[in-house]
Design an enzyme around this catalytic site. Structure first.
Site, PDB file in Angstrom:
ATOM      1  N   GLY A 183      -5.939   9.617  13.163  1.00  0.00           N
ATOM      2  CA  GLY A 183      -7.238   9.005  12.831  1.00  0.00           C
ATOM      3  C   GLY A 183      -7.500   7.779  13.679  1.00  0.00           C
ATOM      4  N   GLY A 202     -10.902   6.213  14.100  1.00  0.00           N
ATOM      5  CA  GLY A 202     -11.593   5.686  12.920  1.00  0.00           C
ATOM      6  C   GLY A 202     -11.511   4.175  12.855  1.00  0.00           C
ATOM      7  CB  ILE A 234      -7.695   1.899   9.443  1.00  0.00           C
ATOM      8  CG1 ILE A 234      -8.373   1.503   8.119  1.00  0.00           C
ATOM      9  CG2 ILE A 234      -6.266   1.371   9.483  1.00  0.00           C
ATOM     10  CD1 ILE A 234      -7.722   2.080   6.880  1.00  0.00           C
ATOM     11  CG  ASP A 292      -2.302  -1.961  -3.425  1.00  0.00           C
ATOM     12  OD1 ASP A 292      -3.498  -1.861  -3.697  1.00  0.00           O
ATOM     13  OD2 ASP A 292      -1.657  -1.053  -2.854  1.00  0.00           O
ATOM     14  CG  HIS A 309      -3.046   2.475  -2.534  1.00  0.00           C
ATOM     15  ND1 HIS A 309      -3.258   1.133  -2.510  1.00  0.00           N
ATOM     16  CD2 HIS A 309      -4.091   3.016  -1.867  1.00  0.00           C
ATOM     17  CE1 HIS A 309      -4.367   0.855  -1.858  1.00  0.00           C
ATOM     18  NE2 HIS A 309      -4.895   1.997  -1.455  1.00  0.00           N
TER      19      HIS A 309
HETATM   20  P1  NAD Z   1     -12.471   6.511   9.034  1.00  0.00           P
HETATM   21  O1  NAD Z   1     -13.295   7.602   8.468  1.00  0.00           O
HETATM   22  O2  NAD Z   1     -13.133   5.388   9.748  1.00  0.00           O
HETATM   23  O3  NAD Z   1     -11.403   7.117  10.031  1.00  0.00           O
HETATM   24  C1  NAD Z   1     -10.663   8.248   9.707  1.00  0.00           C
HETATM   25  C2  NAD Z   1     -10.420   8.965  11.008  1.00  0.00           C
HETATM   26  O4  NAD Z   1      -9.514  10.024  10.729  1.00  0.00           O
HETATM   27  C3  NAD Z   1     -11.685   9.595  11.615  1.00  0.00           C
HETATM   28  O5  NAD Z   1     -11.818   9.165  12.957  1.00  0.00           O
HETATM   29  C4  NAD Z   1     -11.422  11.088  11.533  1.00  0.00           C
HETATM   30  O6  NAD Z   1     -11.957  11.798  12.629  1.00  0.00           O
HETATM   31  C5  NAD Z   1      -9.894  11.099  11.537  1.00  0.00           C
HETATM   32  N1  NAD Z   1      -9.287  12.312  10.986  1.00  0.00           N
HETATM   33  C6  NAD Z   1      -9.734  13.061   9.947  1.00  0.00           C
HETATM   34  N2  NAD Z   1      -8.921  14.102   9.775  1.00  0.00           N
HETATM   35  C7  NAD Z   1      -7.952  14.001  10.707  1.00  0.00           C
HETATM   36  C8  NAD Z   1      -6.827  14.803  11.039  1.00  0.00           C
HETATM   37  N3  NAD Z   1      -6.548  15.928  10.385  1.00  0.00           N
HETATM   38  N4  NAD Z   1      -6.038  14.403  12.064  1.00  0.00           N
HETATM   39  C9  NAD Z   1      -6.320  13.277  12.747  1.00  0.00           C
HETATM   40  N5  NAD Z   1      -7.372  12.497  12.495  1.00  0.00           N
HETATM   41  C10 NAD Z   1      -8.168  12.856  11.474  1.00  0.00           C
HETATM   42  O7  NAD Z   1     -11.553   5.974   7.822  1.00  0.00           O
HETATM   43  P2  NAD Z   1     -10.716   4.611   7.750  1.00  0.00           P
HETATM   44  O8  NAD Z   1     -11.582   3.549   7.206  1.00  0.00           O
HETATM   45  O9  NAD Z   1     -10.014   4.400   9.052  1.00  0.00           O
HETATM   46  O10 NAD Z   1      -9.666   4.987   6.581  1.00  0.00           O
HETATM   47  C11 NAD Z   1      -8.651   5.939   6.814  1.00  0.00           C
HETATM   48  C12 NAD Z   1      -7.903   6.236   5.516  1.00  0.00           C
HETATM   49  O11 NAD Z   1      -7.215   5.087   5.057  1.00  0.00           O
HETATM   50  C13 NAD Z   1      -8.789   6.654   4.332  1.00  0.00           C
HETATM   51  O12 NAD Z   1      -8.141   7.698   3.630  1.00  0.00           O
HETATM   52  C14 NAD Z   1      -8.834   5.416   3.456  1.00  0.00           C
HETATM   53  O13 NAD Z   1      -9.119   5.714   2.119  1.00  0.00           O
HETATM   54  C15 NAD Z   1      -7.419   4.935   3.642  1.00  0.00           C
HETATM   55  N6  NAD Z   1      -7.134   3.548   3.267  1.00  0.00           N
HETATM   56  C16 NAD Z   1      -5.921   3.300   2.699  1.00  0.00           C
HETATM   57  C17 NAD Z   1      -5.560   2.011   2.349  1.00  0.00           C
HETATM   58  C18 NAD Z   1      -4.224   1.712   1.729  1.00  0.00           C
HETATM   59  O14 NAD Z   1      -3.963   0.548   1.390  1.00  0.00           O
HETATM   60  N7  NAD Z   1      -3.318   2.673   1.553  1.00  0.00           N
HETATM   61  C19 NAD Z   1      -6.456   0.974   2.581  1.00  0.00           C
HETATM   62  C20 NAD Z   1      -7.691   1.248   3.184  1.00  0.00           C
HETATM   63  C21 NAD Z   1      -8.015   2.554   3.526  1.00  0.00           C
HETATM   64  C1  LMR Z   2      -8.190   0.185  -0.527  1.00  0.00           C
HETATM   65  O1  LMR Z   2      -7.347  -0.081  -1.392  1.00  0.00           O
HETATM   66  O2  LMR Z   2      -8.932  -0.677  -0.032  1.00  0.00           O
HETATM   67  C2  LMR Z   2      -8.287   1.587  -0.013  1.00  0.00           C
HETATM   68  O3  LMR Z   2      -7.299   2.376  -0.575  1.00  0.00           O
HETATM   69  C3  LMR Z   2      -9.640   2.145  -0.145  1.00  0.00           C
HETATM   70  C4  LMR Z   2      -9.908   2.642  -1.553  1.00  0.00           C
HETATM   71  O4  LMR Z   2     -10.312   3.797  -1.669  1.00  0.00           O
HETATM   72  O5  LMR Z   2      -9.709   1.880  -2.505  1.00  0.00           O
END
Ligand code: NAD
Ligand code: LMR
Length: 336
Positions: free
Chosen positions: A12, A15, A17, A160, A188
């Site tokens: 990803g 995207g 992150i 978190d 999470h």
């Molecule tokens: P985003 O939509 O901006 O980017 C996601 C990217 O992943 C996109 O570019 C998409 O094309 C790509 N993608 C989708 N499927 C894919 C695959 N099979 N292989 C490779 N790339 C793929 O999203 P984001 O804001 O970067 O967030 C990414 C993830 O992180 C989300 O699931 C979000 O909920 C999660 N997140 C987790 C936490 C945490 O603390 N654990 C915090 C924030 C966000």
């Molecule tokens: C977060 O904690 O900011 C991410 O996991 C996004 C969400 O879906 O809460």
């Protein structure tokens, strides 16, 4: 002599992150100024142009530690020889969506990626899952990675943890660096349990410092129950509400700190990470659950022997029940 570059694969990467991660990793913020990196960017075709743009900008930064950037939409190419896998690519949660809604959409991504890691990654590979639902996606990836010990897969709850530290620092008018011993238990998600029972600020127990500030022990416990825990547990939703999309820079920062501490050690300090349970604190074996952890640079180890009172136990049990339900839902999809 300079060490050989470590291959870091980011899924990803095109995207939000991904964009916040790449430049800090290439600058040495994650592995240190003594470890060169080679970046592999895995995207789906729709995300490839954005990843290509990021690669051009990486070149324009001329980072001395960066020994190449390669892009692919094939997991077997992107994970080939990879030492650190950061599994970010997934569908993010939008307004009004719960993480459970994302299970089916994301289950199909993490199985094939785990399988590719098992086939082609370096023998000492470590993977952190950021994409939600992160704990269960890590469970799926670990179960799919033949030949890789399951404990090499972790999921991100450092965000978190940092949120909890930030809230306490504000409430106590303290520097975040002086807050120690916070723990995030469970999933999470909104069921997580941010726990301050063993936390200290500037050497004094956090609960005592809160009692002094808020006018007594009962007031401190009420603030923890009514303000602190829900605020931390629902901070992701608050960010989505305010920004209109999920957290980015704070998530990337937490992912960098997660990998940095796992690889370089926590120096005896406790942090939080979701790791594979071996039955610690009666969490069912095999679940990827957040615990207080330390690292000596050879992977996260759960801090054992902490006392959990009845209320804390009930909070942990509720979050573990959610993890069990997610695991069972994935099993029902035939993924595990
Ligand atoms: P985003 O939509 O901006 O980017 C996601 C990217 O992943 C996109 O570019 C998409 O094309 C790509 N993608 C989708 N499927 C894919 C695959 N099979 N292989 C490779 N790339 C793929 O999203 P984001 O804001 O970067 O967030 C990414 C993830 O992180 C989300 O699931 C979000 O909920 C999660 N997140 C987790 C936490 C945490 O603390 N654990 C915090 C924030 C966000
Ligand atoms: C977060 O904690 O900011 C991410 O996991 C996004 C969400 O879906 O809460």
């Amino acid at each position: 002599m300079a060490s050989a570059p470590t291959t870091v694969t980011i899924t990803g990467a095109g995207g939000q992150i991904g964009y916040a991660l790449l430049f800090r990793i290439a600058a040495g913020d994650m592995l240190g100024a003594d470890r060169p990196v080679r970046l592999r960017l895995l995207e789906i075709p729709q995300g490839m142009r954005a990843a290509e743009g990021a690669a051009l900008e990486l070149q324009d930064c001329a980072f001395p530690l960066l020994h190449g950037v390669e892009l692919s939409d094939d997991p077997r190419v992107a994970f080939d020889g990879c030492g650190i896998a950061m599994l970010v690519g997934a569908r993010p949660r939008g307004p009004g969506m719960e993480r459970a809604d994302l299970l089916a959409a994301n289950a199909g991504i993490f199985g094939p990626q785990g399988a590719a890691i098992g086939e082609v990654a370096a023998d000492d590979v470590r993977a952190v899952v950021v994409g939600n639902p992160a704990n269960t996606n890590a469970l799926i990836a670990a179960a799919s990675a033949a030949g890789v010990p399951a404990d090499r897969f972790t999921a991100l709850t450092r965000l978190d943890h940092n949120r909890a530290v930030g809230q306490l620092a504000e409430a106590l008018d303290a520097n975040p660096g002086d807050v120690r011993g916070v723990a995030i238990w469970g999933n999470h998600s909104a069921t997580q349990f941010p726990d301050v029972a063993h936390a200290a600020v500037g050497g004094a127990p956090v609960v005592e410092a809160l009692a002094e500030r808020l006018g007594g022990h009962d007031a401190a416990l009420a603030w923890l129950d009514d303000v602190f825990i829900p605020r931390v547990a629902k901070r992701g939703a608050e960010i989505i509400e305010v920004r209109g999309s999920s957290s980015v820079a704070s998530a990337a920062n937490a992912a960098i700190e997660h990998v940095r501490d796992e690889q370089r050690g926590t120096g005896g300090a406790t942090t939080s990470a979701a790791v594979v349970s071996r039955g610690e604190y009666d969490v069912p074996e095999g679940l990827v659950c957040s615990f207080p952890v330390t690292s000596d640079g050879a992977g996260y180890r759960i801090v054992e022997g902490l006392a959990l009172d009845d209320r804390s136990r009930a909070r942990l049990d509720a979050s573990v029940a959610e993890l069990v339900a997610e695991r069972d839902a994935v099993r029902a999809l035939g993924v595990l």
